[in-house]
Design a protein around this motif. Sequence first.
Motif, PDB file in Angstrom:
ATOM      1  N   GLY A  23      10.326  -2.626  -3.112  1.00 50.99           N
ATOM      2  CA  GLY A  23      10.480  -2.582  -1.463  1.00 50.99           C
ATOM      3  C   GLY A  23       9.249  -2.994  -0.678  1.00 50.99           C
ATOM      4  O   GLY A  23       8.123  -3.113  -1.178  1.00 50.99           O
ATOM      5  N   ALA A  24       9.689  -2.847   0.598  1.00 50.75           N
ATOM      6  CA  ALA A  24       8.509  -3.245   1.738  1.00 50.75           C
ATOM      7  C   ALA A  24       7.332  -2.051   1.224  1.00 50.75           C
ATOM      8  O   ALA A  24       7.637  -1.009   1.137  1.00 50.75           O
ATOM      9  CB  ALA A  24       8.864  -3.145   2.781  1.00 50.75           C
ATOM     10  N   GLY A  25       6.246  -2.608   1.429  1.00 48.42           N
ATOM     11  CA  GLY A  25       4.951  -1.679   1.140  1.00 48.42           C
ATOM     12  C   GLY A  25       4.557  -1.623  -0.258  1.00 48.42           C
ATOM     13  O   GLY A  25       3.515  -0.864  -0.441  1.00 48.42           O
ATOM     14  N   SER A  26       5.371  -2.035  -1.264  1.00 54.21           N
ATOM     15  CA  SER A  26       4.857  -1.989  -2.567  1.00 54.21           C
ATOM     16  C   SER A  26       3.869  -3.093  -2.896  1.00 54.21           C
ATOM     17  O   SER A  26       3.466  -3.903  -2.143  1.00 54.21           O
ATOM     18  CB  SER A  26       6.171  -2.339  -3.462  1.00 54.21           C
ATOM     19  OG  SER A  26       6.999  -1.262  -3.222  1.00 54.21           O
ATOM     20  N   GLN A  27       3.073  -2.553  -4.035  1.00 52.81           N
ATOM     21  CA  GLN A  27       2.062  -3.369  -4.236  1.00 52.81           C
ATOM     22  C   GLN A  27       2.100  -3.583  -5.622  1.00 52.81           C
ATOM     23  O   GLN A  27       2.443  -2.927  -6.672  1.00 52.81           O
ATOM     24  CB  GLN A  27       0.719  -2.464  -4.116  1.00 52.81           C
ATOM     25  CG  GLN A  27      -0.491  -3.269  -4.514  1.00 52.81           C
ATOM     26  CD  GLN A  27      -1.856  -2.300  -4.068  1.00 52.81           C
ATOM     27  OE1 GLN A  27      -1.853  -1.362  -4.043  1.00 52.81           O
ATOM     28  NE2 GLN A  27      -3.026  -3.015  -4.588  1.00 52.81           N
ATOM     29  N   VAL A  28       1.635  -5.071  -6.088  1.00 58.27           N
ATOM     30  CA  VAL A  28       1.550  -5.403  -7.398  1.00 58.27           C
ATOM     31  C   VAL A  28       0.162  -5.781  -7.621  1.00 58.27           C
ATOM     32  O   VAL A  28      -0.436  -6.574  -6.994  1.00 58.27           O
ATOM     33  CB  VAL A  28       2.557  -6.765  -7.579  1.00 58.27           C
ATOM     34  CG1 VAL A  28       2.130  -7.252  -9.100  1.00 58.27           C
ATOM     35  CG2 VAL A  28       3.836  -6.477  -7.346  1.00 58.27           C
ATOM     36  N   SER A  29      -0.366  -5.277  -8.631  1.00 58.60           N
ATOM     37  CA  SER A  29      -1.926  -5.739  -9.273  1.00 58.60           C
ATOM     38  C   SER A  29      -1.959  -6.320 -10.441  1.00 58.60           C
ATOM     39  O   SER A  29      -1.251  -6.006 -11.156  1.00 58.60           O
ATOM     40  CB  SER A  29      -2.714  -4.136  -9.322  1.00 58.60           C
ATOM     41  OG  SER A  29      -2.309  -3.739 -10.342  1.00 58.60           O
ATOM     42  N   VAL A  40      -0.500  -6.263 -15.602  1.00 59.96           N
ATOM     43  CA  VAL A  40       0.376  -6.640 -14.196  1.00 59.96           C
ATOM     44  C   VAL A  40       1.209  -5.337 -14.014  1.00 59.96           C
ATOM     45  O   VAL A  40       2.064  -4.948 -14.690  1.00 59.96           O
ATOM     46  CB  VAL A  40       1.189  -7.645 -14.481  1.00 59.96           C
ATOM     47  CG1 VAL A  40       1.748  -8.173 -12.817  1.00 59.96           C
ATOM     48  CG2 VAL A  40       0.331  -9.091 -14.678  1.00 59.96           C
ATOM     49  N   GLU A  41       0.952  -4.533 -12.889  1.00 57.01           N
ATOM     50  CA  GLU A  41       1.590  -3.487 -12.561  1.00 57.01           C
ATOM     51  C   GLU A  41       2.010  -3.296 -11.007  1.00 57.01           C
ATOM     52  O   GLU A  41       1.692  -3.707 -10.037  1.00 57.01           O
ATOM     53  CB  GLU A  41       0.318  -2.237 -12.613  1.00 57.01           C
ATOM     54  CG  GLU A  41       0.997  -0.941 -12.292  1.00 57.01           C
ATOM     55  CD  GLU A  41      -0.004   0.135 -12.474  1.00 57.01           C
ATOM     56  OE1 GLU A  41       0.262   1.361 -12.797  1.00 57.01           O
ATOM     57  OE2 GLU A  41      -1.187  -0.099 -12.587  1.00 57.01           O
ATOM     58  N   ARG A  42       3.278  -2.711 -11.145  1.00 54.98           N
ATOM     59  CA  ARG A  42       4.020  -2.496  -9.983  1.00 54.98           C
ATOM     60  C   ARG A  42       4.021  -1.000  -9.431  1.00 54.98           C
ATOM     61  O   ARG A  42       4.453  -0.232 -10.192  1.00 54.98           O
ATOM     62  CB  ARG A  42       5.469  -3.157  -9.886  1.00 54.98           C
ATOM     63  CG  ARG A  42       6.407  -3.103  -8.676  1.00 54.98           C
ATOM     64  CD  ARG A  42       7.454  -3.511  -8.719  1.00 54.98           C
ATOM     65  NE  ARG A  42       8.506  -2.375  -9.514  1.00 54.98           N
ATOM     66  CZ  ARG A  42       9.466  -2.628 -10.181  1.00 54.98           C
ATOM     67  NH1 ARG A  42       9.909  -4.023 -10.094  1.00 54.98           N
ATOM     68  NH2 ARG A  42      10.300  -1.763 -10.865  1.00 54.98           N
ATOM     69  N   ALA A  65      11.341   6.356 -13.713  1.00 51.42           N
ATOM     70  CA  ALA A  65      12.519   6.187 -12.822  1.00 51.42           C
ATOM     71  C   ALA A  65      12.095   5.817 -11.200  1.00 51.42           C
ATOM     72  O   ALA A  65      12.958   5.610 -10.471  1.00 51.42           O
ATOM     73  CB  ALA A  65      13.240   7.500 -12.772  1.00 51.42           C
ATOM     74  N   GLY A  66      10.647   6.401 -11.156  1.00 51.67           N
ATOM     75  CA  GLY A  66      10.334   5.999  -9.715  1.00 51.67           C
ATOM     76  C   GLY A  66      10.082   4.523  -9.253  1.00 51.67           C
ATOM     77  O   GLY A  66       9.679   4.284  -8.027  1.00 51.67           O
ATOM     78  N   GLY A  67      10.111   3.967 -10.263  1.00 53.28           N
ATOM     79  CA  GLY A  67      10.174   2.342  -9.767  1.00 53.28           C
ATOM     80  C   GLY A  67       8.702   1.708 -10.070  1.00 53.28           C
ATOM     81  O   GLY A  67       8.361   0.606  -9.864  1.00 53.28           O
ATOM     82  N   ARG A  68       7.929   2.614 -10.727  1.00 56.07           N
ATOM     83  CA  ARG A  68       6.642   2.001 -11.050  1.00 56.07           C
ATOM     84  C   ARG A  68       6.721   1.150 -12.489  1.00 56.07           C
ATOM     85  O   ARG A  68       7.184   1.877 -13.543  1.00 56.07           O
ATOM     86  CB  ARG A  68       5.542   3.229 -11.308  1.00 56.07           C
ATOM     87  CG  ARG A  68       4.231   2.425 -11.589  1.00 56.07           C
ATOM     88  CD  ARG A  68       3.193   3.635 -11.251  1.00 56.07           C
ATOM     89  NE  ARG A  68       1.675   3.327 -11.382  1.00 56.07           N
ATOM     90  CZ  ARG A  68       0.661   4.075 -11.177  1.00 56.07           C
ATOM     91  NH1 ARG A  68       0.811   5.326 -10.664  1.00 56.07           N
ATOM     92  NH2 ARG A  68      -0.675   3.597 -11.367  1.00 56.07           N
TER      93      ARG A  68
END
Length: 473
Positions: free
Chosen positions: A392-398, A412-414, A458-461
């Motif tokens: 979603g908007a505001g998410s970050q991928v490192s 690689v982490e979301r 389940a939280g999307g991470r």
Amino acid sequence: MTAAAILALATAGLSAYAAVLAASFSRAPGWSEQRWFLVLSLVAAFYAAADFVSYLPVSDQVVAALSRSQLALAALQAGIWLRYSDVQLRRPPRPLRDRLAAGLALAGLVAVIPGAAFTDRVTALAVAGSVYRIPETTHYGDALVVALVALTALVAARFALAARRGERYALLHALGLAALVATAASDGLVVAGALRAPLLADVGIVAAIAAVGLALAGRFVDEAHVLHGLRHRLEEAVAERTGELAAREAQLSRAEHLAALGRLAAGVAHEIASPAAAAASNVRQLASELRRGELPEDALQCLEESAEALARIGRTLRMLHDAERATAAPGRGGVVPLASAVEEAVEAIRVRGPGGVEVATEVPEGLSVKGEWRVVIEALTLLLSYLCQDAGAGSQVSVRAGRAGDRVRVEVERIPAATPRAPALGSGEPPAEAGRGFAVARGLAGSLGGSLEAAGDAGGRLRVVLHLPAGYT
């Protein structure tokens, strides 16, 4: 200059040259016994040099001193010939022969004492145009000369017996030493006054050195033939083993490619099977209702779900086609700078991926992986793509990378905008929510000799760890 002086000078030069060659041969592996021939040649060179000086216009005292030193050198040389015969014929040294050689050397030292082997009386002997100045011998000197001739004859007989047994080049040594014995015996008789003839010891020295030189040359040729044959056999063995190794490497490479293809096919089948089954189920349900002349209330929803499933299959196939193009295209070489590859993959995601997702990278400079440039880029792009697609908007991928032994670990982490709880991360199969393209990325990683691990909650991470072979740093 008389013929005798020329002969003595030539003998001295030839003996010195033989000493130089023997020194060179003795440094070669397996030729260390030539140190004894080196000493023999040096002693012969000094003996002939003393002969040459005695033919010059010097006093009788100098001639007597030179004769004493020559007798000492002859005693030393006879002992060395005895030791040389042991090493040349590969016989173990015996204490009796060692004591005999040491006794001769000591007897030669005694001969250096004035009056022990020669008196101060010098007699001139003119033969064949040359004048020989011969000092008078004592009984000790006569006995020492007889002993030296007898010992040298014994060494010649040892080589003659070895030649009879079939040992190579023993006959050459026997002939050379026989000539030395004959000339030494002739000179002994001349010195004793029993024979009127030229002094021929220098001729015997030349014959002995020439015989040993021919034997060394023959041995060198024999070993060269052996080494040539050995090198030829080694080259054939290396060529045969190289061919076998190339064949085995080709078989191993084919097996690895088939294994990677199998993993890729299994992953793609998994990605396609679920949406295909969903679309087929919706179509069958809708077709069944239409046969009964009824239009179900959820018909539009079934069609939309089927269209989404087909679009998902199309996207997966498109990813697979991109991967195929990446592996077929020529790369930049076998080592890929990881920082540049990650940077290019991030740029590709920003162009084709969803907006509102921030991508942060932490890749050290100088870190590299083995593989083709386009394959590495496509694998990283697919990973970033499937981590960004449901964010979603505001998410970050490192993206973080580091060296782990002979591998490079790319993590690689979301991280969603709001994370309810910490993820339970682990290795193995990807979680149920893993996005499209993971199977293709896993297949590309396998083709590079690497592997993928994924875990999420389940939280999307979601976190994916890519292991690749490390390149040169």
